[in-house]
Design an enzyme around this catalytic site. Structure first.
Site, mmCIF file in Angstrom:
data_model
loop_
_atom_site.group_PDB
_atom_site.id
_atom_site.type_symbol
_atom_site.label_atom_id
_atom_site.label_comp_id
_atom_site.label_asym_id
_atom_site.label_seq_id
_atom_site.Cartn_x
_atom_site.Cartn_y
_atom_site.Cartn_z
ATOM 1 N N GLY A 66 1.009 -1.296 0.248
ATOM 2 C CA GLY A 66 0.089 -0.022 0.010
ATOM 3 C C GLY A 66 0.763 1.381 0.074
ATOM 4 N N SER A 67 0.583 2.120 1.039
ATOM 5 C CA SER A 67 0.900 3.706 0.935
ATOM 6 C C SER A 67 2.559 3.840 0.936
ATOM 7 C CB SER A 67 0.067 4.382 2.083
ATOM 8 O OG SER A 67 0.641 5.771 1.848
ATOM 9 N N CYS A 68 2.804 4.676 0.423
ATOM 10 C CA CYS A 68 4.546 5.089 0.497
ATOM 11 C C CYS A 68 4.598 5.834 1.900
ATOM 12 C CB CYS A 68 4.770 6.151 -0.320
ATOM 13 S SG CYS A 68 4.690 5.424 -2.326
#
Length: 588
Positions: A66-68
């Protein structure tokens, strides 16, 4: 008699020693949207560890996903005392590792990170505790031994890399261009060593995801760089921040969030970044061209840049993005290289007949859950002609459940117009097939609402495009939303002005929609979402996944047209789209 402890040796990504009760899952975890940065609770309501607290425990997961922004959340946890005692991974994860490295620089705090490989990782299942000493793990079925004392592993210096450096690189590393650039180069080189890179490459532009406010530590990091004289060396855009910077007071946002979140955006602009504030930088005039070497963070933007534009970027963690922007140099590894952009998995999609626009985010979400870190080649959509908006929605949902920075769609995405081009000659790849039953299971996962009522309709995750505004305008023309429903759209400032000039906003504003710029649904909460609201509806697979954990509401996931209908009626059908209903598909 107690059983003999099991010992495992891995690769130390961050040196250290720790022990604690084991918290194990065989599913990757996105720290952003999946872990509360203030408490360390796992808030991803789709994850097997949902509700668990990380503090003081040894967290074992295959990798992040998922997210950085996971790096920023982990740094917050380290700074506020809610971090796990250690991380044990099956695969090296740059996002989580980078969060620890930055915590070393800014807070002089750390935790060990060890990569053990998939086979050894499986041996952790069912263990009670883990002791970590450098790269060595001792597993025990018992609870931790309270008499054990942590060994002293000094924090390694962020220098001493063996990577080949240009004269300019060496000048940055020596401090000739200031403290900020020096520290940035040290961090870039440390990550390059971890990634196995032997040289650096020039990048033409950057997109910074670290401007999202995750807590005091994220602001302290940026302001420290400003104090050290940080100035970007390449054109740099900024991701959505955590508030609408021009209107957060008007929208009723608590100053405890509004002030530091706005200050964080200002800090990055003080480093020379452009005021863009969008999670869809590919909609800007500055979007990169095919083959262009860039450094982008924000998971959906990375996937879109690589897959749809044919540009080249790693899935860069928050904070490493700005470090590379300050140097103009990135590790030559991963998706920057031809060989690392090849498909590692083939996924076939069967014919489904006429579909609506909920198909692509649902398909991306489902395929992402099948790929892990592997880059897929998706077959079966050669004649489907997905639009750029379809690919945007697909990529954002794919990036939510996958850790891969790239997908190929045969006959559609630029590098797979001829799918042979993304296959390694002579290599037999694993194959999987999307089934209607599998898509239906993913649809049910995204539809967490327990009743048909709809209080809020959420549009613009990722940020709305000009063509999406055109489509919404046509759906809203001559209509008005239900008085008790909030319909809000998030978008970038540039696209909002384009939509206004094109005449798309008239019908949308007359419908009763709320337009919010600078921030995105992944950061929005009360009071834009009314405190009494219990159920949301969205056409975003990404937000349908994250919303239950982020804002504690149930979600209906549906097409854009269905979202407009729900805004008018305050109810959802609660049924899958016609094209997904099993009775439509013989043998599904």
């Amino acid at each position: 008699m107690p059983s003999t402890p099991t010992r495992v040796t891995g690769r130390s990504l961050v040196e250290g020693a720790a022990q604690g009760a084991l918290l194990y899952a065989d599913v990757g975890l996105s720290f952003w949207g999946g872990v509360d940065p203030a408490s360390g609770e796992v808030i991803d309501r789709h994850h097997p560890l949902s509700g668990e607290r990380l503090a003081g425990r040894v967290l074992a997961i295959p990798s992040g996903r998922g997210s950085c922004t996971g790096s920023s959340v982990l740094m917050e946890l380290i700074s506020n005392g809610h971090a796990p005692a250690a991380l044990v991974l099956a695969e090296a994860d740059e996002i989580l590792t980078l969060g620890v490295l930055v915590a070393q620089v800014i807070f002089q705090r750390s935790l060990p990170v060890v990569c053990v490989g998939h086979e050894a990782f499986k041996r952790l299942r069912g263990q009670g505790s883990v002791r970590i000493e450098g790269a060595r793990l001792t597993l025990s079925g018992q609870r931790p031994n309270d008499g054990w004392h942590e060994l002293d592993f000094p924090t390694p210096a962020l220098s001493g890399s063996t990577i080949s450096l240009s004269q300019q690189d060496q000048a940055l590393l020596d401090g000739s261009h200031g403290k900020a650039a020096q520290v940035a180069m040290q961090i870039v080189l440390r990550m390059a060593d971890i990634q196995g890179a032997t040289q650096l490459l020039d990048v033409t532009q950057a997109h910074i995801d670290g401007c999202i406010y995750t807590g005091p530590a994220s602001l302290r990091f940026a302001e420290q760089l400003v104090q050290w004289g940080a100035k970007v060396r390449v054109p740099t855009t900024l991701n959505s921040i955590s508030v609408d910077q021009r209107r957060w007071r008007e929208l009723g946002v608590d100053p405890a969030l509004g002030e530091p979140a706005s200050a964080l955006g200002d800090a990055y602009m003080a480093m020379g970044a452009q005021l863009s504030f969008t999670c869809a930088p590919y909609l800007l005039d500055s979007a990169p061209k095919a083959g262009e070497q860039i450094v982008w963070a924000e998971s959906n933007a990375v996937v879109y840049a690589n897959s749809v534009l044919g540009a080249r970027t790693q899935k860069y963690p928050d904070f490493l993005d700005i470090c590379i922007a300050l140097c103009g140099r990135a590790p030559l590894t991963g998706c920057h290289l031809d060989a690392q952009r090849k498909a590692a998995l083939i996924i076939d999609v069967p014919p489904l007949g006429p579909v609506d626009d909920s198909f692509y985010p649902l398909l991306g979400y489902h395929i992402g859950s099948l790929t892990g870190r592997r880059i897929p080649l998706i077959r079966g959509l050669e004649h489907a002609a997905p639009t750029r908006d379809d690919l945007k929605a697909f990529g954002a949902a794919f990036a939510t459940t996958s850790a891969a920075p790239l997908f190929h769609i045969a006959g559609v995405t630029p590098e797979a117009l001829d799918p042979v081009d993304v296959l390694e000659p002579g290599v037999s790849l694993p194959q999987d097939t999307v089934s209607v039953a599998g898509l239906l299971a993913s649809w049910r996962e995204l539809n967490s609402a327990r009743h048909r009522q709809v209080d809020v309709v959420s549009l613009g995750n990722p940020h709305f495009s000009l063509s999406e505004f055109a489509a919404l305008s046509a759906l809203c023309a001559g209509r008005h939303k239900h008085p008790e429903v909030v319909l809000a759209i998030t978008c970038g400032r540039a696209v909002l002005e384009q939509a206004r000039e094109a005449g798309h906003l008239q019908a949308i504003e007359a419908f009763g929609a709320l337009l919010v710029t600078d921030t995105c649904w992944c950061m929005l909460g009360e009071p834009v979402i009314p405190p009494g609201a219990t159920t949301l509806m969205t056409n975003s697979g990404k937000y349908a996944h994250y919303a239950p954990g982020l804002v504690g509401r149930g979600v209906h996931f549906a097409s854009l047209a269905q979202c407009v209908e729900a805004a008018c009626s305050a109810t959802a059908s609660g049924q899958p789209p016609t094209w997904l209903q099993p009775t439509v598909h013989m043998g599904a």
